[in-house]
Design a protein around this motif. Sequence first.
Motif, PDB file in Angstrom:
ATOM      1  N   THR A 140      -2.742  39.913  33.126  1.00  0.00           N
ATOM      2  CA  THR A 140      -2.471  38.434  32.918  1.00  0.00           C
ATOM      3  C   THR A 140      -3.347  38.036  31.781  1.00  0.00           C
ATOM      4  OG1 THR A 140      -2.097  38.430  35.257  1.00  0.00           O
ATOM      5  CG2 THR A 140      -2.473  36.444  34.203  1.00  0.00           C
ATOM      6  N   LEU A 141      -4.431  37.888  31.641  1.00  0.00           N
ATOM      7  CA  LEU A 141      -5.111  37.332  30.555  1.00  0.00           C
ATOM      8  C   LEU A 141      -4.418  38.120  29.169  1.00  0.00           C
ATOM      9  CD1 LEU A 141      -8.788  37.328  32.204  1.00  0.00           C
ATOM     10  CD2 LEU A 141      -7.141  35.450  31.738  1.00  0.00           C
ATOM     11  N   ALA A 190      -1.536  37.164  24.261  1.00  0.00           N
ATOM     12  CA  ALA A 190      -0.361  37.249  23.368  1.00  0.00           C
ATOM     13  C   ALA A 190       0.487  36.197  23.300  1.00  0.00           C
ATOM     14  CB  ALA A 190       0.425  38.652  24.059  1.00  0.00           C
ATOM     15  N   ILE A 191       1.025  35.344  24.438  1.00  0.00           N
ATOM     16  CA  ILE A 191       1.886  34.293  24.416  1.00  0.00           C
ATOM     17  C   ILE A 191       1.362  33.226  23.356  1.00  0.00           C
ATOM     18  CG2 ILE A 191       2.635  32.471  25.927  1.00  0.00           C
ATOM     19  CD1 ILE A 191       4.458  34.689  26.020  1.00  0.00           C
ATOM     20  N   SER A 192       0.107  33.159  23.402  1.00  0.00           N
ATOM     21  CA  SER A 192      -0.518  31.965  22.568  1.00  0.00           C
ATOM     22  C   SER A 192      -0.112  32.025  21.118  1.00  0.00           C
ATOM     23  CB  SER A 192      -1.999  31.941  22.760  1.00  0.00           C
ATOM     24  OG  SER A 192      -2.618  33.161  21.995  1.00  0.00           O
ATOM     25  N   LEU A 193       0.150  33.027  20.791  1.00  0.00           N
ATOM     26  CA  LEU A 193       0.783  33.422  19.289  1.00  0.00           C
ATOM     27  C   LEU A 193       2.147  32.328  19.104  1.00  0.00           C
ATOM     28  CD1 LEU A 193       0.174  37.188  18.621  1.00  0.00           C
ATOM     29  CD2 LEU A 193      -1.484  35.188  18.128  1.00  0.00           C
ATOM     30  N   LEU A 194       2.748  32.413  20.182  1.00  0.00           N
ATOM     31  CA  LEU A 194       3.947  31.629  20.150  1.00  0.00           C
ATOM     32  C   LEU A 194       4.019  29.937  20.079  1.00  0.00           C
ATOM     33  CD1 LEU A 194       6.285  33.842  22.511  1.00  0.00           C
ATOM     34  CD2 LEU A 194       6.200  34.039  20.175  1.00  0.00           C
ATOM     35  N   MET A 249      -5.130  31.194  28.036  1.00  0.00           N
ATOM     36  CA  MET A 249      -5.824  32.126  29.143  1.00  0.00           C
ATOM     37  C   MET A 249      -6.359  31.309  30.436  1.00  0.00           C
ATOM     38  SD  MET A 249      -7.685  34.529  26.407  1.00  0.00           S
ATOM     39  CE  MET A 249      -8.216  36.056  27.289  1.00  0.00           C
ATOM     40  N   ALA A 250      -6.518  30.180  29.977  1.00  0.00           N
ATOM     41  CA  ALA A 250      -7.056  29.445  31.223  1.00  0.00           C
ATOM     42  C   ALA A 250      -5.777  29.050  32.113  1.00  0.00           C
ATOM     43  CB  ALA A 250      -7.684  27.941  30.898  1.00  0.00           C
ATOM     44  N   VAL A 251      -4.699  28.857  31.654  1.00  0.00           N
ATOM     45  CA  VAL A 251      -3.661  28.683  32.452  1.00  0.00           C
ATOM     46  C   VAL A 251      -3.166  30.014  33.070  1.00  0.00           C
ATOM     47  CG1 VAL A 251      -1.203  28.440  32.331  1.00  0.00           C
ATOM     48  CG2 VAL A 251      -2.514  26.864  30.983  1.00  0.00           C
ATOM     49  N   GLY A 252      -3.308  31.179  32.491  1.00  0.00           N
ATOM     50  CA  GLY A 252      -2.943  32.277  32.987  1.00  0.00           C
ATOM     51  C   GLY A 252      -4.095  32.860  34.129  1.00  0.00           C
ATOM     52  N   ALA A 253      -5.397  32.425  33.934  1.00  0.00           N
ATOM     53  CA  ALA A 253      -6.297  32.630  34.868  1.00  0.00           C
ATOM     54  C   ALA A 253      -6.098  31.841  36.260  1.00  0.00           C
ATOM     55  CB  ALA A 253      -7.813  32.188  34.346  1.00  0.00           C
ATOM     56  N   SER A 311     -11.910  35.022  41.773  1.00  0.00           N
ATOM     57  CA  SER A 311     -11.994  34.971  40.188  1.00  0.00           C
ATOM     58  C   SER A 311     -11.624  33.504  39.645  1.00  0.00           C
ATOM     59  CB  SER A 311     -11.388  36.201  39.616  1.00  0.00           C
ATOM     60  OG  SER A 311     -10.196  35.879  39.508  1.00  0.00           O
ATOM     61  N   VAL A 312     -10.653  33.009  40.226  1.00  0.00           N
ATOM     62  CA  VAL A 312     -10.114  31.943  39.716  1.00  0.00           C
ATOM     63  C   VAL A 312     -10.960  30.919  39.088  1.00  0.00           C
ATOM     64  CG1 VAL A 312      -8.571  29.904  40.088  1.00  0.00           C
ATOM     65  CG2 VAL A 312      -7.864  32.305  40.872  1.00  0.00           C
ATOM     66  N   PRO A 313     -11.827  30.039  40.008  1.00  0.00           N
ATOM     67  CA  PRO A 313     -12.690  29.248  39.688  1.00  0.00           C
ATOM     68  C   PRO A 313     -13.560  29.564  38.482  1.00  0.00           C
ATOM     69  CG  PRO A 313     -13.328  29.646  41.692  1.00  0.00           C
ATOM     70  CD  PRO A 313     -12.022  30.285  41.456  1.00  0.00           C
ATOM     71  N   PHE A 314     -14.033  30.716  38.350  1.00  0.00           N
ATOM     72  CA  PHE A 314     -14.994  31.179  37.508  1.00  0.00           C
ATOM     73  C   PHE A 314     -14.186  31.380  35.995  1.00  0.00           C
ATOM     74  CE2 PHE A 314     -16.642  32.782  41.174  1.00  0.00           C
ATOM     75  CZ  PHE A 314     -18.065  32.077  41.530  1.00  0.00           C
ATOM     76  N   LEU A 315     -13.164  32.094  36.138  1.00  0.00           N
ATOM     77  CA  LEU A 315     -12.333  32.330  34.910  1.00  0.00           C
ATOM     78  C   LEU A 315     -11.750  31.086  34.235  1.00  0.00           C
ATOM     79  CD1 LEU A 315     -10.650  35.660  35.594  1.00  0.00           C
ATOM     80  CD2 LEU A 315     -12.591  35.410  34.081  1.00  0.00           C
ATOM     81  N   VAL A 316     -11.380  30.100  35.321  1.00  0.00           N
ATOM     82  CA  VAL A 316     -10.526  28.789  34.598  1.00  0.00           C
ATOM     83  C   VAL A 316     -11.425  28.243  33.877  1.00  0.00           C
ATOM     84  CG1 VAL A 316      -9.402  26.750  35.082  1.00  0.00           C
ATOM     85  CG2 VAL A 316      -8.551  29.265  36.173  1.00  0.00           C
ATOM     86  N   THR A 317     -12.601  27.959  34.437  1.00  0.00           N
ATOM     87  CA  THR A 317     -13.568  27.000  33.999  1.00  0.00           C
ATOM     88  C   THR A 317     -14.209  27.891  32.763  1.00  0.00           C
ATOM     89  OG1 THR A 317     -15.377  27.996  35.593  1.00  0.00           O
ATOM     90  CG2 THR A 317     -14.579  25.816  35.994  1.00  0.00           C
ATOM     91  N   PHE A 318     -14.523  29.030  32.781  1.00  0.00           N
ATOM     92  CA  PHE A 318     -15.010  29.620  31.572  1.00  0.00           C
ATOM     93  C   PHE A 318     -13.993  29.384  30.314  1.00  0.00           C
ATOM     94  CE2 PHE A 318     -14.783  33.422  28.845  1.00  0.00           C
ATOM     95  CZ  PHE A 318     -16.030  33.554  28.184  1.00  0.00           C
ATOM     96  N   PHE A 319     -12.667  29.692  30.569  1.00  0.00           N
ATOM     97  CA  PHE A 319     -11.820  29.646  29.392  1.00  0.00           C
ATOM     98  C   PHE A 319     -11.721  28.110  28.936  1.00  0.00           C
ATOM     99  CE2 PHE A 319     -10.368  33.712  30.894  1.00  0.00           C
ATOM    100  CZ  PHE A 319     -10.552  34.609  29.829  1.00  0.00           C
ATOM    101  N   CYS A 320     -11.681  27.117  29.961  1.00  0.00           N
ATOM    102  CA  CYS A 320     -11.596  25.755  29.832  1.00  0.00           C
ATOM    103  C   CYS A 320     -12.765  25.231  28.742  1.00  0.00           C
ATOM    104  CB  CYS A 320     -11.483  25.060  30.723  1.00  0.00           C
ATOM    105  SG  CYS A 320      -9.926  24.838  31.842  1.00  0.00           S
ATOM    106  N   SER A 321     -13.936  26.039  28.918  1.00  0.00           N
ATOM    107  CA  SER A 321     -15.353  25.489  28.472  1.00  0.00           C
ATOM    108  C   SER A 321     -15.098  26.041  26.887  1.00  0.00           C
ATOM    109  CB  SER A 321     -16.359  25.977  28.996  1.00  0.00           C
ATOM    110  OG  SER A 321     -16.562  27.436  28.913  1.00  0.00           O
ATOM    111  N   LEU A 322     -14.357  27.101  26.571  1.00  0.00           N
ATOM    112  CA  LEU A 322     -14.657  27.743  25.065  1.00  0.00           C
ATOM    113  C   LEU A 322     -13.962  26.643  24.068  1.00  0.00           C
ATOM    114  CD1 LEU A 322     -13.465  31.217  25.914  1.00  0.00           C
ATOM    115  CD2 LEU A 322     -15.659  30.532  25.679  1.00  0.00           C
TER     116      LEU A 322
END
Length: 200
Positions: free
Chosen positions: A76-77, A82-86, A96-100, A189-200
């Motif tokens: 998924t990530l 890859a979708i972000s290139l569009l 990736m935050a959305v996908g997470a 994994s959702v809360p950890f990954l979403v907050t991680f990608f949102c913080s980048l």
Amino acid sequence: MKGSLIIVAFFALGCVCGVFHLIPFGITQTNISYYALCALMFSVGLSIGNDPQTLKNFRSLNPRLIFLPVMTILGTLSAAAAISLLFPHRSAADCMAVGAGFGYYSLSSIFITEYKGPELGTIALLSNIMREIITLLCAPLLVRWFGNLAPISAGGATTMDTTLPIITRYAGQKFVVVSIFHGFVVDFSVPFLVTFFCSL
């Protein structure tokens, strides 16, 4: 299926209320979403901890199937990146935050709205609702074309609750434990990954 349509209906109702200013603006500027998130996290923990069969079911898993949620997360990530290139106006971290969210629309959309604003939060809500609805509608086709594990991977975090009945019906009763385990790990994994990608 019915539950997903109810969620979409409430989302549409919220859009109508926002467009026509049917809800006082001050309410949306409070910390109500934060308190709703806290209540939601408590409910998730309560539902997982209250199931006496959880540990027993996990112990009976085929060791190789432990990697299914890991592959769902990585796949998924990778697709989101890859979708972000569009979408040049959106960073890979945003996509990736959305996908997470992995189909967990209620939790991920609140997190993303808090960190990134309502626009990306709405995109996350729609994206994750669509993931659940596609799994519900296409489960028989996924099993026919890609095998019994395909609807489990497609369902993401929803495979331990809303999509479990349809997965059981088309993939078979023996995949119930796999589906619950997969949903539990991805859900966790959702809360950890979403907050991680949102913080980048």
